[in-house]
Design an enzyme around this catalytic site. Structure first.
Site, mmCIF file in Angstrom:
data_model
loop_
_atom_site.group_PDB
_atom_site.id
_atom_site.type_symbol
_atom_site.label_atom_id
_atom_site.label_comp_id
_atom_site.label_asym_id
_atom_site.label_seq_id
_atom_site.Cartn_x
_atom_site.Cartn_y
_atom_site.Cartn_z
ATOM 1 C CE LYS A 192 -3.174 2.588 3.017
ATOM 2 N NZ LYS A 192 -3.838 2.598 4.337
ATOM 3 C CG ASP A 197 -5.697 8.352 4.260
ATOM 4 O OD1 ASP A 197 -6.574 8.888 3.554
ATOM 5 O OD2 ASP A 197 -5.930 7.436 5.075
ATOM 6 C CE LYS A 204 -6.559 9.101 7.663
ATOM 7 N NZ LYS A 204 -6.961 7.972 8.522
ATOM 8 C CG ASP A 215 -2.069 5.384 4.941
ATOM 9 O OD1 ASP A 215 -1.898 4.375 5.642
ATOM 10 O OD2 ASP A 215 -3.167 5.704 4.466
ATOM 11 C CG ASP A 274 -9.888 7.534 6.588
ATOM 12 O OD1 ASP A 274 -8.829 7.597 5.934
ATOM 13 O OD2 ASP A 274 -9.924 7.616 7.829
ATOM 14 C CD GLU A 276 -6.771 5.287 2.338
ATOM 15 O OE1 GLU A 276 -5.646 4.953 2.753
ATOM 16 O OE2 GLU A 276 -7.709 5.569 3.107
ATOM 17 N NE ARG A 278 -10.706 -1.305 4.047
ATOM 18 C CZ ARG A 278 -11.268 -1.435 5.250
ATOM 19 N NH1 ARG A 278 -12.420 -2.071 5.388
ATOM 20 N NH2 ARG A 278 -10.684 -0.925 6.310
#
Length: 425
Positions: A192, A197, A204, A215, A274, A276, A278
């Site tokens: 990933k 993010d 967030k 991230d 959020d 995202e 996956r």
């Protein structure tokens, strides 16, 4: 006292006037007093104390040091501002191994700690590809798919998550092949690579967003693991897929209620922008499955639920196969890292239902509801070939938001040795 502090280990208790101190000093010598069972943890904590006292250059001396204990010391001695200057001890092979680890971890830490402004998705892919090419030479080939081309090739998850940014999303496809053109792929790695993010429209809070340069910890960890294994003489064909994007808000950003149709036909309703990670990993896992690899390993800073479950000193692992979980646990223990399996049953695939699509990307409640880490793994399972061994690593221990007794603030690279070891096996 010289500029170079020497550090040694002992199993003797400190002299009485030191009380219960675990580190004592005599001129230019610091002694770490090992007590109890978890010696590697004690050494890492002692290294943090030495570093916090302003020491920057260390020579490790004495017969009790081995590769694992010296590595534990380096983890505690490292900070985000500078790589440690450590003079290793032991034979040549031990010192080469430690230097290879330090260089690989340093590459990953640099990426994780880099500012979001300086690390766009395409740049992450380029830096990873160039570093691995420097190590592997002509054994490494790669291509980077970016922007609209992702959509043309039906990598809809990466494209959707990254389209809100002015800087295009990208997928790195890299092939390390030391065996020849038609060699089978032994392992496929997926990382990933969300370079920042914001949460998207499921935005967030500031305190939760501040550390989100981390991230892309999964991408940096699998890249560093592959690089380390290559330095160690890896003689298997491995393919690497990095799923790189910025999750930002704009008039182009993906929205709650959107439905994505993936390359394998699975439709996904977006109920949380959020969640995202996956969505981008779904593309990478399909690409990895297409290689015919015997084993797929993905790594991601995927869920806060994993952090709540195992804390920040473990990485959570998931697999439909108990043999794969046992293999990962054994390898982690061998290299002094910590992993812990969380549940993944077939019914976890159905734990994010949608009235409009085959599945949703989460559940429409805070944190994705109970069992969020397992539900995320269940979502990913939709995109893995049924006949392949698969290990999903949720990197709860990849990043320290603030300094603590074990880690300086920033990237930890915890998980790199486990994945590198699995590649070698």
């Amino acid at each position: 006292m010289t500029d170079l502090m020497k550090v040694t280990l002992t199993k003797d208790a400190p002299a009485a006037h030191w009380g219960k101190a675990d580190v004592t000093f005599s001129n230019d010598l610091a002694t770490i007093h090992l007590q109890g069972d978890d010696e590697l943890r004690q050494i890492q904590q002692a290294a943090r104390k030495l570093r916090s006292q302003g020491l920057s250059t260390i020579a490790l001396e004495g017969e009790l040091w081995n590769v694992d204990s010296q590595w534990a010391f380096s983890l505690g001695f490292t900070t985000a501002k500078s790589e440690p200057e450590i003079r290793w001890t032991g034979d040549d092979s031990a010192q080469i191994e430690l230097q290879n680890r330090l260089e690989s971890a340093g590459f990953a830490r640099h990426l994780i700690n880099e500012t979001p402004e300086n690390l766009a998705p395409v740049k992450l892919a380029i830096l990873a590809a160039h570093w691995l090419s420097e190590i592997g030479g002509d054994k490494v080939t790669y291509r980077i798919i970016e922007g609209q081309e992702l959509l043309e090739q039906k990598w809809v998850g990466i494209h959707a998550v990254g389209r809100g940014s002015e800087r295009p999303p990208a997928m790195l496809e890299l092939d390390y092949n030391p065996l020849g053109e038609d060699a089978p792929v032994s392992v496929a790695l997926v990382g990933k690579g969300i370079t920042f993010d914001s949460g998207g429209y499921s935005i967030k809070a500031s305190e939760g967003m501040l550390g989100m340069k981390c991230d892309m910890g999964g991408a940096s960890t699998v890249t560093a693991a592959l690089g380390l294994a290559m330095k160690q003489g890896l003689n298997k064909r491995v393919k690497l897929f990095l799923c790189c994007a910025e999750n930002l808000i704009s008039g182009h950003a993906y929205k709650l209620g959107d439905i994505l149709t993936y390359k394998n036909g699975v439709t996904v309703e977006v109920v949380n922008t959020d969640a995202e990670g996956r969505l981008v990993l779904a593309d990478g896992l399909q690409a990895a499955s297409a290689t015919g690899a015997e084993l797929i390993i993905d790594a991601a800073t995927l869920t806060g639920a994993a952090v709540m479950a195992v804390g920040t000193n473990y990485n959570a692992i998931f697999s439909p196969s108990s043999d794969v979980l046992a293999m990962a646990q054994a390898k982690a223990a061998e290299v002094g890292e910590r992993v812990w399996p969380l549940p993944l049953d077939p019914w976890h695939r159905e734990m994010c239902p949608s009235a409009y699509a085959d599945t949703a990307n989460s559940r429409p409640m805070k944190g994705g509801g109970a069992g969020g880490a397992s539900n995320a793994a269940g979502f990913l399972w939709h995109f893995v070939s049924p006949d392949v061994k698969w290990l999903h690593m949720d990197l709860a221990s990849a990043f320290a938001d603030s300094p603590n007794a074990l880690w300086a603030a920033g990237g930890t690279t915890h998980g790199m040795l486990t994945i590198a070891g699995l590649l070698q096996d």
